[in-house]
Design a protein around this motif. Structure first.
Motif: not given
Length: 138
Positions: A33-42
């Motif tokens: 989840w959330n690669p690079g600590s960037q929020p990504t959609g579910r």
């Protein structure tokens, strides 16, 4: 340069799972989840998590016990993860391949925050039991 606020947030973690931790001497907890600590959609995170599981299933050196949720202490943020029987090197490579800055390792019941794509030393977080909640994720 590592954003130390981000690293501190990684340290403030609990794990939510519908099972108790295994008696294995060491293992890892890895997410896609959330690669690079960037929020990504579910939806994208779910696809990434399925890809991670496919890699695990194809591997001769990795095996998954089950999904766990890495969570902020207040449970406002959560990420699906996999509890894996894996060497430190294999787990770190896997986390890095999925764009993760860090992963969690358990060695003899002690929880460690381990860098994957960061140049920082591992951080001992104390006994896993203090970070583990047995229940279904919400």
């Amino acid at each position: 340069m590592v954003d130390m606020t981000l690293w501190e947030n990684y340290r403030k973690v609990c794990f939510i799972a519908p099972f108790s931790p295994p008696d294995w001497p060491d293992y890892a907890i890895v997410t896609a989840w959330n690669p690079g600590s960037q929020p990504t959609g579910r939806r994208r995170n779910t696809r990434r998590q399925h890809a991670l599981l496919r890699v695990i299933h194809r591997s001769d050196t990795l095996s998954a016990m089950g999904p766990v949720w890495g969570s902020a202490l207040d449970e406002n943020w959560q990420e699906e993860s996999w509890l894996l029987r894996a060497s430190r090197l294999d787990a770190t490579r896997l986390a890095a391949a999925f764009g993760q800055y860090a992963l969690y390792r358990v060695e003899r019941g002690e929880l460690w925050l381990e860098p994957a794509l960061l140049n920082v030393p591992p951080c001992h977080l104390g006994p896993l039991a203090a970070h583990w909640i047995v229940r279904a994720p919400t």
